[in-house]
Structures are given as C-alpha cells and as structure tokens.
Design a protein around this motif. Structure first.
Motif, PDB file in Angstrom:
ATOM      1  N   LEU A 152       0.839  -1.168   0.059  1.00 11.67           N
ATOM      2  CA  LEU A 152       0.062   0.400   0.060  1.00 11.67           C
ATOM      3  C   LEU A 152       0.958   0.902  -0.062  1.00 11.67           C
ATOM      4  O   LEU A 152       1.373   1.456   0.982  1.00 11.67           O
ATOM      5  CB  LEU A 152      -1.027   0.119   1.979  1.00 11.67           C
ATOM      6  CG  LEU A 152      -2.029  -1.001   1.454  1.00 11.67           C
ATOM      7  CD1 LEU A 152      -1.221  -2.100   2.138  1.00 11.67           C
ATOM      8  CD2 LEU A 152      -3.731  -0.451   2.713  1.00 11.67           C
ATOM      9  N   ALA A 153       0.337   2.228  -1.184  1.00 13.46           N
ATOM     10  CA  ALA A 153       1.153   3.680  -1.245  1.00 13.46           C
ATOM     11  C   ALA A 153       0.763   3.775   0.412  1.00 13.46           C
ATOM     12  O   ALA A 153      -0.369   4.463   1.297  1.00 13.46           O
ATOM     13  CB  ALA A 153       1.082   4.850  -2.217  1.00 13.46           C
ATOM     14  N   LYS A 154       1.629   5.006   0.594  1.00  3.66           N
ATOM     15  CA  LYS A 154       1.297   6.308   1.585  1.00  3.66           C
ATOM     16  C   LYS A 154       0.646   6.376   2.007  1.00  3.66           C
ATOM     17  O   LYS A 154       0.263   7.031   1.036  1.00  3.66           O
ATOM     18  CB  LYS A 154       2.709   7.275   1.991  1.00  3.66           C
ATOM     19  CG  LYS A 154       2.291   8.328   3.437  1.00  3.66           C
ATOM     20  CD  LYS A 154       3.745   8.583   3.246  1.00  3.66           C
ATOM     21  CE  LYS A 154       3.681  10.157   4.497  1.00  3.66           C
ATOM     22  NZ  LYS A 154       4.785  10.420   4.539  1.00  3.66           N
ATOM     23  N   GLY A 155      -0.388   6.549   2.094  1.00  2.00           N
ATOM     24  CA  GLY A 155      -1.579   7.659   2.799  1.00  2.00           C
ATOM     25  C   GLY A 155      -2.505   6.477   2.180  1.00  2.00           C
ATOM     26  O   GLY A 155      -3.726   7.444   2.272  1.00  2.00           O
ATOM     27  N   SER A 156      -2.541   5.242   1.926  1.00  2.00           N
ATOM     28  CA  SER A 156      -3.412   4.783   1.383  1.00  2.00           C
ATOM     29  C   SER A 156      -4.688   4.073   2.094  1.00  2.00           C
ATOM     30  O   SER A 156      -4.132   3.872   2.739  1.00  2.00           O
ATOM     31  CB  SER A 156      -2.952   3.601  -0.157  1.00  2.00           C
ATOM     32  OG  SER A 156      -2.318   4.264  -1.133  1.00  2.00           O
ATOM     33  N   ASP A 157      -5.363   3.785   2.271  1.00  2.39           N
ATOM     34  CA  ASP A 157      -6.783   3.011   2.525  1.00  2.39           C
ATOM     35  C   ASP A 157      -7.247   1.654   2.404  1.00  2.39           C
ATOM     36  O   ASP A 157      -7.650   1.545   1.099  1.00  2.39           O
ATOM     37  CB  ASP A 157      -7.171   3.529   4.221  1.00  2.39           C
ATOM     38  CG  ASP A 157      -8.018   4.926   2.771  1.00  2.39           C
ATOM     39  OD1 ASP A 157      -7.586   5.487   1.849  1.00  2.39           O
ATOM     40  OD2 ASP A 157      -9.502   4.426   3.853  1.00  2.39           O
ATOM     41  N   ILE A 158      -7.586   0.412   2.887  1.00  3.55           N
ATOM     42  CA  ILE A 158      -8.903  -0.160   2.558  1.00  3.55           C
ATOM     43  C   ILE A 158      -9.644   0.396   3.950  1.00  3.55           C
ATOM     44  O   ILE A 158      -9.671  -0.508   4.514  1.00  3.55           O
ATOM     45  CB  ILE A 158      -8.082  -1.523   2.273  1.00  3.55           C
ATOM     46  CG1 ILE A 158      -6.853  -2.169   1.999  1.00  3.55           C
ATOM     47  CG2 ILE A 158      -8.559  -3.223   2.604  1.00  3.55           C
ATOM     48  CD1 ILE A 158      -5.861  -3.525   1.396  1.00  3.55           C
ATOM     49  N   SER A 159     -10.688   0.046   2.806  1.00  3.51           N
ATOM     50  CA  SER A 159     -12.768   0.732   3.341  1.00  3.51           C
ATOM     51  C   SER A 159     -12.719  -0.930   4.823  1.00  3.51           C
ATOM     52  O   SER A 159     -12.262  -1.565   4.524  1.00  3.51           O
ATOM     53  CB  SER A 159     -13.120   0.812   3.042  1.00  3.51           C
ATOM     54  OG  SER A 159     -13.525   0.293   1.817  1.00  3.51           O
ATOM     55  N   GLU A 160     -13.224  -0.567   5.479  1.00  2.86           N
ATOM     56  CA  GLU A 160     -14.415  -1.838   6.321  1.00  2.86           C
ATOM     57  C   GLU A 160     -14.705  -2.863   5.468  1.00  2.86           C
ATOM     58  O   GLU A 160     -15.737  -2.489   4.489  1.00  2.86           O
ATOM     59  CB  GLU A 160     -14.931  -1.386   7.320  1.00  2.86           C
ATOM     60  CG  GLU A 160     -15.633  -2.533   8.458  1.00  2.86           C
ATOM     61  CD  GLU A 160     -16.158  -1.516   9.579  1.00  2.86           C
ATOM     62  OE1 GLU A 160     -15.764  -1.860  10.862  1.00  2.86           O
ATOM     63  OE2 GLU A 160     -17.171  -1.507   9.606  1.00  2.86           O
ATOM     64  N   HIS A 161     -13.865  -4.152   5.500  1.00  7.32           N
ATOM     65  CA  HIS A 161     -14.749  -5.172   4.615  1.00  7.32           C
ATOM     66  C   HIS A 161     -14.595  -6.625   5.890  1.00  7.32           C
ATOM     67  O   HIS A 161     -13.888  -5.898   7.023  1.00  7.32           O
ATOM     68  CB  HIS A 161     -14.270  -5.533   3.340  1.00  7.32           C
ATOM     69  CG  HIS A 161     -12.777  -5.943   4.119  1.00  7.32           C
ATOM     70  ND1 HIS A 161     -11.565  -5.024   4.111  1.00  7.32           N
ATOM     71  CD2 HIS A 161     -12.425  -7.497   3.584  1.00  7.32           C
ATOM     72  CE1 HIS A 161     -10.980  -5.104   3.535  1.00  7.32           C
ATOM     73  NE2 HIS A 161     -11.096  -6.758   3.433  1.00  7.32           N
TER      74      HIS A 161
END
Length: 100
Positions: free
Chosen positions: A34-43
């Motif tokens: 993951l790039a800095k500042g990226s996220d994976i939303s709740e799942h």
C-alpha cells in the motif's frame, strides 16, 4: 514457491499493489503493498485470515480495536470479523487466507 518477499515488493504511487504468491483449494497467500496514505475500507471475509507486517507502518482496525502496524506484527482475524487498514507510510503485508 520460494521467493524473496522484499524483492517482490512494488509500491504504487497511490493505492494498492497485490500479487498472489500461492493459491490452493484451502489457502491463499498474497503480498500486498500500500502506498503511503492509502487505505482499505472496512469489510469482512468468509475465511479466517492472518496478516503479517513486512515493511512500513499503519493502523489496522479489527472488530473496532486499533492495532499499530509495524514490521513483525502478526494479526489473526476470525472469519466474518470487520476490519480495515490504513498506511501511514509505504506498507507491505503478507495476507494469508485459510479454509473455503
């Protein structure tokens, strides 16, 4: 498969890079960068899973509990557990899924 995980890491400018390393009928091992500042939303996932942090830092939220991610951290997730993550710097994890 035998491989050098660090050599396989590819950090995108933004977002997530993922590479399936091994996939069988009952397991799946994926390198995720993951790039800095990226996220994976709740799942959730219908399978048990484990996350091993290989490089970088971030925050993992599992069932509402915040977990600081840094190299060497291991997180086990029961199936159907709500989870999300965010990268405060370039972050590499090994995601392992088990069961069908």
């Amino acid at each position: 498969m035998i491989g050098d995980l660090e050599a396989m890491m590819e950090f995108p400018r933004d977002g997530v890079f993922s590479k399936v390393l091994v996939k069988t009928d009952t397991s799946n091992y994926t390198l995720m960068c993951l790039a800095k500042g990226s996220d994976i939303s709740e799942h959730t996932s219908t399978r048990e899973a484990a996350v091993t942090v290989l490089k970088g830092k971030g925050t993992f939220i599992l069932n509402g509990k915040k977990i600081k991610m840094k190299p060497g951290v291991f997180i086990f997730m029961p199936k159907n557990a709500p989870h999300s993550l965010s990268a405060s710097e370039d972050l590499a994890i090994l995601l392992s899924l088990f069961g069908k």
